[in-house]
Design an enzyme around this catalytic site. Structure first.
Site, mmCIF file in Angstrom:
data_model
loop_
_atom_site.group_PDB
_atom_site.id
_atom_site.type_symbol
_atom_site.label_atom_id
_atom_site.label_comp_id
_atom_site.label_asym_id
_atom_site.label_seq_id
_atom_site.Cartn_x
_atom_site.Cartn_y
_atom_site.Cartn_z
ATOM 1 N N HIS A 148 0.855 -1.130 -0.038
ATOM 2 C CA HIS A 148 -0.017 0.135 -0.089
ATOM 3 C C HIS A 148 1.031 1.196 -0.013
ATOM 4 O O HIS A 148 1.752 1.376 0.868
ATOM 5 C CB HIS A 148 -0.915 0.028 1.335
ATOM 6 C CG HIS A 148 -1.759 1.214 1.371
ATOM 7 N ND1 HIS A 148 -3.128 1.336 0.791
ATOM 8 C CD2 HIS A 148 -1.686 2.533 1.644
ATOM 9 C CE1 HIS A 148 -3.670 2.274 0.903
ATOM 10 N NE2 HIS A 148 -2.983 3.027 1.426
ATOM 11 N N CYS A 149 0.765 2.135 -1.038
ATOM 12 C CA CYS A 149 1.588 3.387 -1.168
ATOM 13 C C CYS A 149 1.003 4.530 -0.403
ATOM 14 O O CYS A 149 -0.434 4.824 -1.247
ATOM 15 C CB CYS A 149 1.955 3.497 -2.618
ATOM 16 S SG CYS A 149 3.076 4.833 -2.843
ATOM 17 N N VAL A 150 1.186 5.165 0.534
ATOM 18 C CA VAL A 150 0.609 6.376 1.042
ATOM 19 C C VAL A 150 0.980 7.421 -0.009
ATOM 20 O O VAL A 150 -0.070 8.369 0.174
ATOM 21 C CB VAL A 150 1.281 6.585 2.386
ATOM 22 C CG1 VAL A 150 0.999 5.338 3.509
ATOM 23 C CG2 VAL A 150 2.818 6.763 2.496
#
Length: 311
Positions: A148-150
């Site tokens: 998951h890429c913030v």
């Protein structure tokens, strides 16, 4: 680690419980839930760099007759990067639903080590297909989950991995070209001024030849914003370059970040009764199809999912 835990416990006895509770909620909000905060920070940093580049670097380089195409290259990369960012952020990463579950289960075989058949996600209530993972940020299971890429506020999975790949490499190229052009400007200024052949009087009143340290100090005092920006984009280029190389390695070997981390942990958890040759053979990547096949899987994944953005 034990020292760190003791230090944290010591701090917890000093910091008021109410303040600890607020800090925990803030940290959970930042790092364990979907938030646009890092996207805003990303845009602000990118805007700050390009404002400085446009306001000073571009103008000075144009006066020094740098080639126009070279000066426009960061803007061309920015346009491509913004497009990849939007696609990566808003595309469906490969959310597993009841309607597509049967198709996804058939795509990858269970390797029996990292992915076991019959494991049901307690949140989604579906059997996990091989190479999938439940994302605690988005509360969904994602097919061929990477991470998951913030910074794009979205999961990276089978359906948007190509956009993330291009987004990362254009971002690295943007930082690198900005750093090269800014450094070339400062070098050109130094060469035209003839400063390298000059001298200066130090604090003791002695005449000394100009050295690198004096040049850096002089440039920082003369062009403080350009030098500060140059330092920032050089650091960014090194960090993003290393991460881009890591992602290229994963793509060429048909691994995800999730699988790479799990395989490292699995490799460290050897059973004491296994022989050394058995321990090394305990995990093997069964998903690699060769360099070309692995790249094709990134840029042309099986068309079993809709392109509609997840909710």
């Amino acid at each position: 680690m034990l020292v760190l835990m003791k230090y944290i416990k010591a701090l917890s006895s000093v910091i008021p419980a109410q303040l600890q509770s607020v800090a925990q909620r803030v940290l959970h909000r930042l790092f364990h839930t979907r938030s646009w905060l890092f996207v805003v920070l990303h845009v602000v940093l990118q805007a700050a760099v390009y404002v400085e580049y446009t306001w000073e670097v571009f103008v000075y380089c144009w006066e020094l007759q740098f080639h126009l195409l070279i000066l426009l290259l960061p803007y061309l990369l920015l346009a491509g990067n913004v497009g990849c960012f939007i696609l990566c952020s808003w595309a469906n990463p490969g959310v597993i639903t009841k309607s597509n579950h049967a198709s996804l289960v058939q795509i990858y075989a269970y390797d029996g080590v990292l992915f076991q058949k019959g494991i049901v996600c307690p949140t989604c209530g579906l059997e996990k297909p091989a190479r999938s993972k439940h994302c605690s940020f988005c509360s969904v299971c994602v097919h061929r989950f990477d991470h998951h890429c913030v910074w794009v506020n979205n999961c990276i999975g089978a359906s948007n991995a190509k956009y993330f790949f291009l987004y990362l490499f254009t971002l690295t190229a943007m930082a690198a070209t900005t750093a090269v052009i800014s450094a070339a400007l400062l070098i050109q200024v130094v060469l035209l001024s003839g400063m390298m052949h000059g001298s200066y009087i130090d604090d003791q009143g002695q005449e000394r030849a100009v050295d690198i340290l004096f040049l850096i100090q002089h440039l920082f005092l003369t062009f403080p914003r350009i030098v500060f920006m140059l330092g920032f984009v050089i650091l960014l280029t090194l960090v993003l370059g290393a991460y881009s190389c890591f992602n290229l390695y994963l793509a060429l070997t048909n691994q995800t970040s999730n699988e790479w981390c799990k395989s490292r942990r699995h490799g460290c958890c050897h059973h004491p009764t296994l022989q050394p040759h058995e321990r090394q053979a305990a995990y093997k990547n069964i998903y690699s199809k060769g360099v070309w096949g692995n790249l094709m899987e990134i840029f042309k994944p099986p068309a079993v999912l809709g392109s509609k953005k997840k909710t």
